[in-house]
Enzyme design. Sequence first.
Site, PDB file in Angstrom:
ATOM      1  N   MET A 153     -12.151  -5.462   4.736  1.00 13.43           N
ATOM      2  CA  MET A 153     -11.367  -4.551   5.574  1.00 13.43           C
ATOM      3  C   MET A 153     -11.132  -5.229   6.924  1.00 13.43           C
ATOM      4  SD  MET A 153     -10.666  -2.036   3.684  1.00 13.43           S
ATOM      5  CE  MET A 153      -9.679  -1.280   4.971  1.00 13.43           C
ATOM      6  N   MET A 175      -8.794   8.604  -0.460  1.00 14.98           N
ATOM      7  CA  MET A 175      -9.734   8.964   0.622  1.00 14.98           C
ATOM      8  C   MET A 175     -10.243  10.384   0.413  1.00 14.98           C
ATOM      9  SD  MET A 175      -7.499   7.681   3.859  1.00 14.98           S
ATOM     10  CE  MET A 175      -6.603   6.121   3.808  1.00 14.98           C
ATOM     11  N   HIS A 209      -1.150  -1.136  -4.289  1.00 15.69           N
ATOM     12  CA  HIS A 209      -2.445  -0.799  -3.700  1.00 15.69           C
ATOM     13  C   HIS A 209      -2.473   0.714  -3.475  1.00 15.69           C
ATOM     14  CE1 HIS A 209      -6.137  -1.718  -1.459  1.00 15.69           C
ATOM     15  NE2 HIS A 209      -5.751  -0.806  -0.571  1.00 15.69           N
ATOM     16  N   MET A 256     -12.026   5.032  -1.090  1.00 16.92           N
ATOM     17  CA  MET A 256     -12.740   5.272   0.185  1.00 16.92           C
ATOM     18  C   MET A 256     -13.399   6.639   0.089  1.00 16.92           C
ATOM     19  SD  MET A 256      -9.845   3.677   2.670  1.00 16.92           S
ATOM     20  CE  MET A 256      -8.629   3.691   1.364  1.00 16.92           C
ATOM     21  N   ASP A 261      -7.285  -6.250   3.745  1.00 16.60           N
ATOM     22  CA  ASP A 261      -6.659  -4.926   3.814  1.00 16.60           C
ATOM     23  C   ASP A 261      -6.675  -4.393   5.245  1.00 16.60           C
ATOM     24  OD1 ASP A 261      -5.635  -2.452   3.267  1.00 16.60           O
ATOM     25  OD2 ASP A 261      -7.342  -1.751   2.069  1.00 16.60           O
ATOM     26  N   HIS A 265      -8.289   1.491  -4.286  1.00 20.27           N
ATOM     27  CA  HIS A 265      -9.284   1.345  -3.224  1.00 20.27           C
ATOM     28  C   HIS A 265      -9.893   2.723  -2.971  1.00 20.27           C
ATOM     29  CE1 HIS A 265      -9.870   0.258   1.342  1.00 20.27           C
ATOM     30  NE2 HIS A 265     -11.019   0.452   0.712  1.00 20.27           N
ATOM     31  N   SER A 280       0.837  -1.204   0.000  1.00 18.95           N
ATOM     32  CA  SER A 280       0.000   0.000   0.000  1.00 18.95           C
ATOM     33  C   SER A 280       0.868   1.248   0.000  1.00 18.95           C
ATOM     34  CB  SER A 280      -0.920   0.007   1.221  1.00 18.95           C
ATOM     35  OG  SER A 280      -1.561   1.256   1.294  1.00 18.95           O
ATOM     36  N   ASP A 300      -4.648   3.878  -2.126  1.00 14.74           N
ATOM     37  CA  ASP A 300      -5.769   4.261  -1.245  1.00 14.74           C
ATOM     38  C   ASP A 300      -6.169   5.707  -1.485  1.00 14.74           C
ATOM     39  OD1 ASP A 300      -6.215   1.920   0.493  1.00 14.74           O
ATOM     40  OD2 ASP A 300      -4.129   2.261   1.073  1.00 14.74           O
TER      41      ASP A 300
HETATM   42  C1  DX5 Z   1      -6.636   1.694   5.302  1.00 15.09           C
HETATM   43  C2  DX5 Z   1      -6.152   1.390   3.917  1.00 15.09           C
HETATM   44  C3  DX5 Z   1      -5.091   0.371   3.865  1.00 15.09           C
HETATM   45  C4  DX5 Z   1      -3.833   0.752   4.580  1.00 15.09           C
HETATM   46  C5  DX5 Z   1      -3.272  -0.512   5.176  1.00 15.09           C
HETATM   47  O1  DX5 Z   1      -7.777   2.445   5.232  1.00 15.09           O
HETATM   48  O2  DX5 Z   1      -7.229   0.916   3.128  1.00 15.09           O
HETATM   49  O3  DX5 Z   1      -4.806  -0.030   2.534  1.00 15.09           O
HETATM   50  O4  DX5 Z   1      -2.864   1.361   3.759  1.00 15.09           O
HETATM   51  O5  DX5 Z   1      -2.210  -0.168   5.971  1.00 15.09           O
HETATM   52  P1  DX5 Z   1      -1.552  -1.208   6.993  1.00 15.09           P
HETATM   53  O6  DX5 Z   1      -1.053  -2.360   6.188  1.00 15.09           O
HETATM   54  O7  DX5 Z   1      -0.473  -0.391   7.630  1.00 15.09           O
HETATM   55  O8  DX5 Z   1      -2.621  -1.618   7.959  1.00 15.09           O
HETATM   56 ZN    ZN Z   2      -6.746   0.029   1.131  1.00 16.20          ZN
END
Ligand code: DX5
Ligand code: ZN
Length: 225
Positions: free
Chosen positions: A140, A40, A36, A71, A178, A69, A11, A38
Site C-alpha cells: 500500500m 471495504m 482491481h 480491506m 496500490d 483487495h 481500480s 476494492d
Molecule cells: C485504496 C484502494 C486503492 C484505490 C487507489 O484503499 O486500495 O485501490 O482505489 O486509488 P488511487 O489510484 O486513486 O490512489
Molecule cells: Zn486496492
Amino acid sequence: MSTSKHLIAPSVLAADFADLSTDIQMVNESEADWFHIDIMDGVFVPNISFGFPVMQAISKYAKKPLDVHLMIVDPDRYLKLCKDSGADIITVHYEACTHLHRTLSAIRELGCKAGVALNPHTSVGLLKDIIKDIDLVCLMSVNPGFGGQKFIEQTYSKITELRSLAAGVNDALLIEIDGGVGENNIAQLVDAGADVLVAGSSVFASKDPKATISALKKAKFTSFI
Ligand code: DX5
Ligand code: ZN
C-alpha cells in the site's frame, strides 16, 4: 532501453458507480490487464465501498481477471463468497489476519491466487516466514480506504527490500503497488521492481481513460541491462 512486462490494474473504486457497465467495457477494450476490486467494511478501514453483489455484477461484464483487495477484518468468513463472486486473485491484509498461513492456504484451495497487502507502516521483513506461500504482495502506497491520495515515497525502498527477501525463495512473486500511482511515478516504480500497478483516479479522472491506460502500460523500464 526496453518496455517491461508490468501489468496495469485499473481500480473500479474510481469508476462511475451509476454507469459501471460503460467503465467496465472501457477497461475490457483497453490495454489494461486486470480489474482491481476494492472491498471495504468500514471497520478495517474508515470507509465502505461496495460488496459482493456489486462484484458479481462486475464479473458478468469483465473480460479480464478480477484482482480483489479485501480491506476487511476476518476475511476468512468471505473467501468462498469472494471466489464465487468472480475473484481470480484474492488479497487479504497482513494486519487483518491472525492465522495468515491458514488464510492463504484456503485461498489457494479455492483455486485463486493468494495475495497479502501491507499497510504503509508494516515492514516487509514480517513476511520472511511466509514469503514462499504468497503469489502477490500488495504494497500500500497510501493508507487504505480512499482513492485519490498522495503517494508515499518510502514505497520505493520497500519494493527493493521485498524483491531481495523473495530472491531465491519465490522468484515468481508479483509485487503490486496500490495508491497514488500515475503517469508521474509509474516508470520509477517499474524500475524499482513493481510488477502490477493499480491505478484508480489517475485513470478514471483523466480526459481519456483508455489512452491513459495505454500510457501507463508503455512506461519505460530504464535500468534494463
Ligand atoms: C485504496 C484502494 C486503492 C484505490 C487507489 O484503499 O486500495 O485501490 O482505489 O486509488 P488511487 O489510484 O486513486 O490512489
Ligand atoms: Zn486496492
